[in-house]
Design an enzyme around this catalytic site. Sequence first.
Site, PDB file in Angstrom:
ATOM      1  N   ARG A   1       0.842  -1.193   0.000  1.00 47.13           N
ATOM      2  CA  ARG A   1       0.000   0.000   0.000  1.00 47.13           C
ATOM      3  C   ARG A   1       0.878   1.244   0.000  1.00 47.13           C
ATOM      4  NH1 ARG A   1      -4.882   1.805   3.953  1.00 47.13           N
ATOM      5  NH2 ARG A   1      -4.799   3.978   3.374  1.00 47.13           N
TER       6      ARG A   1
ATOM      7  N   ARG B   1      -6.914   1.664  -2.897  1.00 48.08           N
ATOM      8  CA  ARG B   1      -5.817   1.094  -2.119  1.00 48.08           C
ATOM      9  C   ARG B   1      -5.735  -0.415  -2.336  1.00 48.08           C
ATOM     10  NH1 ARG B   1      -8.370   3.007   2.514  1.00 48.08           N
ATOM     11  NH2 ARG B   1      -8.312   4.985   1.438  1.00 48.08           N
TER      12      ARG B   1
ATOM     13  N   ASP C   1      -9.035  -1.968   8.850  1.00 45.67           N
ATOM     14  CA  ASP C   1      -9.580  -1.140   9.928  1.00 45.67           C
ATOM     15  C   ASP C   1      -9.839  -2.013  11.148  1.00 45.67           C
ATOM     16  OD1 ASP C   1      -9.695   1.262   8.483  1.00 45.67           O
ATOM     17  OD2 ASP C   1     -11.645   0.746   7.619  1.00 45.67           O
TER      18      ASP C   1
ATOM     19  N   ASP D   1      -6.759  -2.143   2.841  1.00 50.83           N
ATOM     20  CA  ASP D   1      -7.033  -1.276   3.974  1.00 50.83           C
ATOM     21  C   ASP D   1      -7.494  -2.196   5.093  1.00 50.83           C
ATOM     22  OD1 ASP D   1      -7.670   1.750   4.634  1.00 50.83           O
ATOM     23  OD2 ASP D   1      -9.260   0.536   5.514  1.00 50.83           O
TER      24      ASP D   1
HETATM   25  O1  GSY Z   1     -12.642   2.409   5.010  1.00 54.03           O
HETATM   26  C1  GSY Z   1     -12.186   1.427   4.176  1.00 54.03           C
HETATM   27  C2  GSY Z   1     -11.832   1.913   2.817  1.00 54.03           C
HETATM   28  N1  GSY Z   1     -12.998   2.309   2.021  1.00 54.03           N
HETATM   29  C3  GSY Z   1     -13.948   1.521   1.476  1.00 54.03           C
HETATM   30  C4  GSY Z   1     -14.172   0.136   1.508  1.00 54.03           C
HETATM   31  O2  GSY Z   1     -13.434  -0.663   2.099  1.00 54.03           O
HETATM   32  N2  GSY Z   1     -15.287  -0.307   0.815  1.00 54.03           N
HETATM   33  C5  GSY Z   1     -16.115   0.532   0.144  1.00 54.03           C
HETATM   34  N3  GSY Z   1     -17.144   0.016  -0.497  1.00 54.03           N
HETATM   35  N4  GSY Z   1     -15.908   1.866   0.118  1.00 54.03           N
HETATM   36  C6  GSY Z   1     -14.842   2.350   0.785  1.00 54.03           C
HETATM   37  N5  GSY Z   1     -14.431   3.619   0.897  1.00 54.03           N
HETATM   38  C7  GSY Z   1     -13.324   3.574   1.647  1.00 54.03           C
HETATM   39  S1  GSY Z   1     -12.403   4.971   2.082  1.00 54.03           S
END
Ligand code: GSY
Length: 173
Positions: free
Chosen positions: A95, A104, A109, A107
């Site tokens: 990343r 990315r 979280d 990610d």
């Molecule tokens: O917060 C995680 C990154 N992220 C995502 C994701 O993982 N999935 C979707 N569908 N939209 C996202 N927008 C972000 S920023």
Amino acid sequence: MGAPEGRVGVSRTAYLGLGANLGDRRGYLRDAIALLDAAAGVNVCRLSGVYETEPVGVTDQPKFLNQVVEIEIADEVTPRDLLALVKRIEIELGRQRRERWGPREIDIDILLIGEEPIREPDLQIPHPEMWERAFVMVPLADLAPEMRTPSGETVEEVAERLREAGGMHAEEA
Ligand code: GSY
């Protein structure tokens, strides 16, 4: 598995949200899970389904694959240790420093760690937006449907409501 030697099993359950929308998305999810499981004091227990989801936030970017992972962490693994681990894994999997809400490779979280709420500028658990995000709640409902959310509803009830709003597509296993 990553339990440190000699430890007698005190652990907490934690949930992580994984998202990938560049390159080999499934490969990044798989590699992140393997690296988590290989880490000392971390044991990957259960995986949700993998869902293809419309991007939230910046919408002009590729669709994501999202998955939630249930892990056990040894008592001596602090939330900050877990944060450092997931950041290391994100970097190891390539990343790059990119736009905050942009595409990315992976990610990760931290959604929940046991019952511990943490409110610090760079670490907020439960993850503050998780209860409103279909890409978190629908996979979380695969693993913990009866868990209560701050509104008093179950995870499954919230997921059902968000699922109806669309943008979710379960991937083949
Ligand atoms: O917060 C995680 C990154 N992220 C995502 C994701 O993982 N999935 C979707 N569908 N939209 C996202 N927008 C972000 S920023």
